[in-house]
Design an enzyme around this catalytic site. Structure first.
Site, mmCIF file in Angstrom:
data_model
loop_
_atom_site.group_PDB
_atom_site.id
_atom_site.type_symbol
_atom_site.label_atom_id
_atom_site.label_comp_id
_atom_site.label_asym_id
_atom_site.label_seq_id
_atom_site.Cartn_x
_atom_site.Cartn_y
_atom_site.Cartn_z
ATOM 1 N N GLU A 78 0.855 -1.383 -0.032
ATOM 2 C CA GLU A 78 -0.073 0.139 -0.062
ATOM 3 C C GLU A 78 0.835 1.182 -0.053
ATOM 4 O O GLU A 78 0.697 2.084 0.787
ATOM 5 C CB GLU A 78 -0.923 0.136 1.108
ATOM 6 N N ASN B 25 2.077 -5.486 -3.131
ATOM 7 C CA ASN B 25 0.540 -5.813 -2.760
ATOM 8 C C ASN B 25 -0.101 -4.391 -2.583
ATOM 9 O O ASN B 25 0.341 -3.596 -1.691
ATOM 10 C CB ASN B 25 0.648 -6.573 -1.358
ATOM 11 N N HIS C 47 -10.298 -6.167 -2.297
ATOM 12 C CA HIS C 47 -11.533 -5.820 -1.457
ATOM 13 C C HIS C 47 -12.775 -5.161 -2.082
ATOM 14 O O HIS C 47 -12.500 -3.972 -2.670
ATOM 15 C CB HIS C 47 -10.790 -4.949 -0.078
ATOM 16 N N GLU D 96 -6.384 -10.785 -1.128
ATOM 17 C CA GLU D 96 -7.140 -10.528 0.129
ATOM 18 C C GLU D 96 -8.595 -10.346 -0.354
ATOM 19 O O GLU D 96 -9.228 -9.547 0.229
ATOM 20 C CB GLU D 96 -6.710 -9.140 0.841
ATOM 21 N N ASP E 132 -12.346 -10.254 -0.540
ATOM 22 C CA ASP E 132 -13.724 -10.093 0.260
ATOM 23 C C ASP E 132 -14.762 -9.183 -0.289
ATOM 24 O O ASP E 132 -14.231 -8.341 -1.111
ATOM 25 C CB ASP E 132 -13.429 -9.858 1.803
#
Ligand code: 9MR
Length: 389
Positions: A167, A216, A255, A284, A286
């Protein structure tokens, strides 16, 4: 070795040998997941399906059973972050990470390490030292170097992919992007300059030359409207590769939220990284939605479970369509463990299993797509990823 040139029988034999070798290398008997599990279906097409884990939840048999049977790669949600591994300066606590690595080895799983350099979840002693001037920028650089070398060395040979840097790129709402799109307000960039990202990859590579090293981030595969953040990461990583920085892959966190629509450029953006010779991964995944309350996490919209299934499946299909996409990881599997209710007011229901660990339509959607992909003849060549360490 290219599986495409092998007969089906030889392919099967090679995969059995590879599986057995991996398991026996750790002194554990081979683990046999159910044939209809996500991991078993994905194994047939050389894809790893992963999840974030809370290592101490593995004490709960229901949780551990799903973690073992459905997933072939695991990552600690928090236990390899600097705040957790060095709570007091000079005193390491590897217990959470070690526990997860052991579980993985017992169940024939690989491990994604997460994460070595991030602005968040840093130890208090580090942030306070920087803020009160007792840690100079030169010392900060040395501390980061030591952190990376010590952590990567501790887990050397046990990590498949490391999220080295996490990030660093600016969102459209961040006020001070640098010309190349890196966030000028980032803690590390402010103190050490943006070259510190490349150094982090070099240090990690020196400590474990066999681990796959990933950058990432979120919203870097078509999730933001303009695609500006993805463009910035693409241009940066291309430059890094030209300079010989040891970056092996790009992780798109994935996400998503049912209220924003499915990102239409995901496959295209993943393919663009892959065309640079990089591996890619969904790291990741979701899919959150509005819920009645944070405890039961029942969707307020009766159609949300199906929209969610569609989004999870869309991410999987984007990954399957890109040959260099080597893993598809969800950020936890049970809603009771999800970070969403604590971060997004009124939202939840983001994972594959509900708060009672019952599978949702999203789980079935992934299972069906993997089963179809496993049976599809045109996917046969995909199997060669299975032999990658
Ligand atoms: O899942 C993690 C949660 O338990 C922590 O409280 C949170 C702190 O920011 O970090 C979560 O994981 C994050 C991951 O490390 C990086 N990408 C975003 C994830 C969700 O916040």
């Amino acid at each position: 070795m290219r599986m495409r040139s092998m007969t089906a029988a030889a392919l099967g034999a090679a995969m059995v040998v590879a599986t057995a070798t991996t398991a026996f290398a750790h002194g554990n008997p081979p683990y046999h997941p159910p044939a209809d599990s996500l991991r078993a279906l994905a194994a047939k097409i050389g894809l790893r399906v992963g999840t974030a884990i809370i290592p101490y939840d593995l004490d709960h048999p229901d949780y551990a059973a799903i973690a073992a049977s459905q997933f072939s790669v695991v990552t600690p949600g928090n236990e390899m972050k600097w705040q957790v591994v060095e709570p007091t300066q000079g005193t390491y606590d590897w217990s959470g990470g070690d526990r997860l690595v052991q579980f993985a080895q017992e169940h024939g799983q690989l491990v994604r390490g997460h994460t070595l350099v991030w602005h968040n979840q840093l130890p208090d002693w580090l942030v306070q030292g920087v803020n009160n001037g007792t840690i100079s920028n030169a010392q900060l650089r040395d501390l980061l170097h030591k952190h990376i070398v010590d952590e990567v060395t501790h887990f050397k040979g046990k990590i498949w992919q490391w999220d080295v840097a996490n990030e660093f790129f600016a969102n459209s709402w961040d006020p001070h992007p640098l010309p190349d799109g890196i966030n000028g307000d980032d803690f590390w960039v402010q103190h050490l300059g943006e070259g510190i990202i490349a150094d982090a990859f070099r240090w990690a590579h020196q400590a474990d030359p066999h681990a796959l090293l990933f950058y990432n981030d979120y919203n870097i595969a078509g999730e933001d409207g303009t695609n500006a953040k993805a463009d910035a990461v693409y241009n940066w990583v291309k430059k890094m590769l030209a300079e010989g920085v040891p970056i092996n892959g790009i992780g798109d966190q994935g996400h998503l939220d049912t209220q924003y629509g499915f990102p239409t450029k995901m496959q295209e953006d993943l393919q663009r990284y892959a065309d640079l010779g990089l591996k890619v991964a969904i790291t990741e995944a979701d899919v959150r939605t509005f819920v009645t309350d944070a405890t039961t996490q029942q969707p307020t919209d009766p159609l949300a479970p199906y929209a969610q299934a569609n989004y999870y499946d869309g991410m999987l299909k984007a990954c399957l369509a890109v040959k260099n996409c080597i893993s598809y990881t969800v950020w936890g599997f049970g809603d009771a463990d999800s970070w969403i209710p604590g971060f997004f007011s009124g939202e939840g229901y983001a994972n594959l299993y509900d708060v009672n660990l019952q599978p949702k339509p999203a789980y079935t959607a992934l299972q069906q797509t993997l089963a179809l992909a496993a049976g599809a003849p045109h996917r046969a060549g995909f199997g060669h990823h299975a032999l990658r360490r």
